[in-house]
Design an enzyme around this catalytic site. Structure first.
Site, PDB file in Angstrom:
ATOM      1  N   LEU A  33       0.822  -1.227   0.000  1.00  0.00           N
ATOM      2  CA  LEU A  33       0.000   0.000   0.000  1.00  0.00           C
ATOM      3  C   LEU A  33       0.850   1.269   0.000  1.00  0.00           C
ATOM      4  CD1 LEU A  33      -2.868  -1.088   2.462  1.00  0.00           C
ATOM      5  CD2 LEU A  33      -2.786  -1.316  -0.036  1.00  0.00           C
ATOM      6  N   ASN A  35       1.782   2.767  -2.603  1.00  0.00           N
ATOM      7  CA  ASN A  35       1.343   3.631  -3.705  1.00  0.00           C
ATOM      8  C   ASN A  35      -0.100   3.334  -4.066  1.00  0.00           C
ATOM      9  OD1 ASN A  35       1.705   5.682  -5.538  1.00  0.00           O
ATOM     10  ND2 ASN A  35       2.476   4.334  -7.152  1.00  0.00           N
ATOM     11  N   LYS A  84       7.764   2.682  -9.823  1.00  0.00           N
ATOM     12  CA  LYS A  84       7.617   2.784 -11.282  1.00  0.00           C
ATOM     13  C   LYS A  84       7.683   4.206 -11.847  1.00  0.00           C
ATOM     14  CE  LYS A  84       2.831   3.721 -11.767  1.00  0.00           C
ATOM     15  NZ  LYS A  84       1.769   3.719 -12.759  1.00  0.00           N
ATOM     16  N   SER A 124       8.372  -3.363 -19.240  1.00  0.00           N
ATOM     17  CA  SER A 124       8.059  -2.032 -19.764  1.00  0.00           C
ATOM     18  C   SER A 124       8.779  -1.776 -21.073  1.00  0.00           C
ATOM     19  CB  SER A 124       8.474  -0.975 -18.734  1.00  0.00           C
ATOM     20  OG  SER A 124       8.421   0.317 -19.308  1.00  0.00           O
ATOM     21  N   TYR A 149      14.797   3.145 -13.420  1.00  0.00           N
ATOM     22  CA  TYR A 149      13.541   2.368 -13.475  1.00  0.00           C
ATOM     23  C   TYR A 149      13.609   1.380 -14.647  1.00  0.00           C
ATOM     24  CZ  TYR A 149       8.846   1.286 -15.124  1.00  0.00           C
ATOM     25  OH  TYR A 149       7.739   0.630 -15.606  1.00  0.00           O
ATOM     26  N   LYS A 153      13.805  -2.982 -14.836  1.00  0.00           N
ATOM     27  CA  LYS A 153      12.962  -3.857 -15.653  1.00  0.00           C
ATOM     28  C   LYS A 153      13.846  -4.720 -16.561  1.00  0.00           C
ATOM     29  CE  LYS A 153       8.865  -2.440 -14.304  1.00  0.00           C
ATOM     30  NZ  LYS A 153       7.972  -3.307 -13.532  1.00  0.00           N
ATOM     31  N   PHE A 178       3.426  -0.511 -23.019  1.00  0.00           N
ATOM     32  CA  PHE A 178       3.745   0.780 -23.592  1.00  0.00           C
ATOM     33  C   PHE A 178       3.152   1.832 -22.651  1.00  0.00           C
ATOM     34  CE2 PHE A 178       6.387   0.146 -27.256  1.00  0.00           C
ATOM     35  CZ  PHE A 178       6.477  -1.223 -27.204  1.00  0.00           C
ATOM     36  N   ASN A 179       2.269   2.696 -23.066  1.00  0.00           N
ATOM     37  CA  ASN A 179       1.836   3.740 -22.110  1.00  0.00           C
ATOM     38  C   ASN A 179       0.402   3.518 -21.649  1.00  0.00           C
ATOM     39  OD1 ASN A 179       4.295   4.833 -23.376  1.00  0.00           O
ATOM     40  ND2 ASN A 179       3.773   6.639 -22.145  1.00  0.00           N
TER      41      ASN A 179
END
Ligand code: WQD
Length: 332
Positions: A33, A35, A84, A124, A149, A153, A178-179
């Site tokens: 928790l 975030n 992230k 990612s 970051y 990954k 992707f986004n």
């Protein structure tokens, strides 16, 4: 049997929990928790009518995680837990490497101890760095990441490829997002960044609702059609459904496999601003600012491998993403 979602009360995790429950899977969520909040568990229950099991823990806490595998019949894991924020990772590299790698290595030790054979990893598109031109295929060069970051990954992908070689009976699926943007159509769950948003869409919605004075567009001098950065925006619900398809794939295959989860369409920052304004009939005040360190000009996917092997394709368009993001901002 149950599917364990580490970091499952976060933005992507909560939407994936909804789609797994809709697919009649039993879901167990663990999250520290840091975030997100436990209210998300209530929202998942309100959307699906089923309350997922939830245990508050740090995935790096081996004893606590082991107890969850003892308490529930975990058949497979979807590993979302991790820090992230790209910009934050540049300022806090030690925390990012410690957290993202420790949680993963602890999880792998517990997965092995309990003979769990399926693992889906939240990777990612940042692993592609600026090594080759878009659209990115899964066999494009990776590494040379532009921030810690992205490096975490990339490193975790290397760890998981090694585990798959050492344990050929395992099925490991690496999903390169992707986004992700947008929110569930109910407006009950969505992206709620702590503090000032790093990402574009939450900054746009907070500007539109008056929390932020204006959007800063980071650079209009990129080699793109209108000079602003181009990205492959994918609706978070499409992304969540991609996880359901990936889990089904993991149940039928062994070894490690990488998939892009994107739409294959690149939109510029100005495209997104204009689509948001049109979809929601609201103005978004913006100013052009200098480029953001670490950004690349253009990033979008070739999603054909997921279509072929997972039978999955993103269905929602940019208008859907903008409408759902705005509804969530008005509700949250
Ligand atoms: C998108 C575009 C910015 C904010 C990151 C991670 C990626 C994934 C998604 C987790 C860029 C521009 C942004 C703003 C702007 N996260 N922008 N003003 O950096 O492409 O990707 O988030 O998986 O891994 O790397 O996303 O939303 O920050 O930026 O002009 O206030 O919007 O320059 O062109 P990004 P983003």
């Amino acid at each position: 049997m149950a599917i364990l979602l580490t970091g499952g009360s976060g933005f992507i995790g909560s939407h994936t929990a909804v789609e797994l429950i809709n697919a009649k899977e039993k879901v167990v969520i663990v999250d520290d928790l840091s975030n997100s909040s436990e209210v998300i568990i209530d929202k998942i229950e309100k959307i699906t009518g089923i309350r997922p099991e939830f245990r508050k823990l740090d995935v790096a806490d081996k004893a606590a995680l082991d107890a969850v595998f003892t308490e529930f019949p975990i058949d497979g894991v979807i590993h979302f837990a991790g820090f992230k924020a790209v910009g934050e990772s540049v300022a806090k590299p030690i925390e990012y490497y410690r957290n993202n790698l420790d949680t993963t290595l602890t999880l792998l030790e517990v997965v092995r101890a309990h003979n769990c054979k399926k693992l889906i990893f939240s990777s990612s598109a940042t692993v592609y760095g600026d090594n080759s031109p878009a659209p990115f295929r899964e066999d494009a060069p990776t590494g040379n990441c532009t921030n810690p970051y992205g490096w975490t990954k990339y490193m975790i992908e290397q760890i998981l490829q090694g585990v798959a070689k050492a344990c050929p009976e395992m099925s490991i699926v690496l999903l390169r997002y992707f986004n992700p943007i947008g929110a569930h159509e109910s407006g009950l769950i969505g992206e709620r960044p702590n503090g000032i948003p790093n990402n574009l869409l939450p900054y746009i919605t907070q500007t539109a609702i008056g929390i932020r004075d204006h959007l800063s567009i980071y650079g209009d001098d990129y080699p793109t059609p209108d000079g602003t950065g181009v990205r492959d925006y994918i609706h978070v619900v499409d992304l969540a459904k991609g996880h359901v398809a990936a889990y089904k794939y993991a149940c039928q295959n062994t070894g490690a496999e990488v998939f892009n989860l994107g739409t294959g369409i690149g939109y510029s920052v100005l495209d997104v601003v204009k689509a948001f304004e049109k979809a929601n009939q609201i103005k978004v005040k913006y100013e052009i600012s200098p480029r953001r360190p670490g950004d690349i000009a253009t990033c979008y996917s070739d999603p054909s491998k997921a279509a072929k092997l997972l039978g999955w394709k993103a269905e929602k368009n940019l208008v859907d993403m903008c409408r759902d993001a705005w509804r969530w901002q008005q509700n949250c």
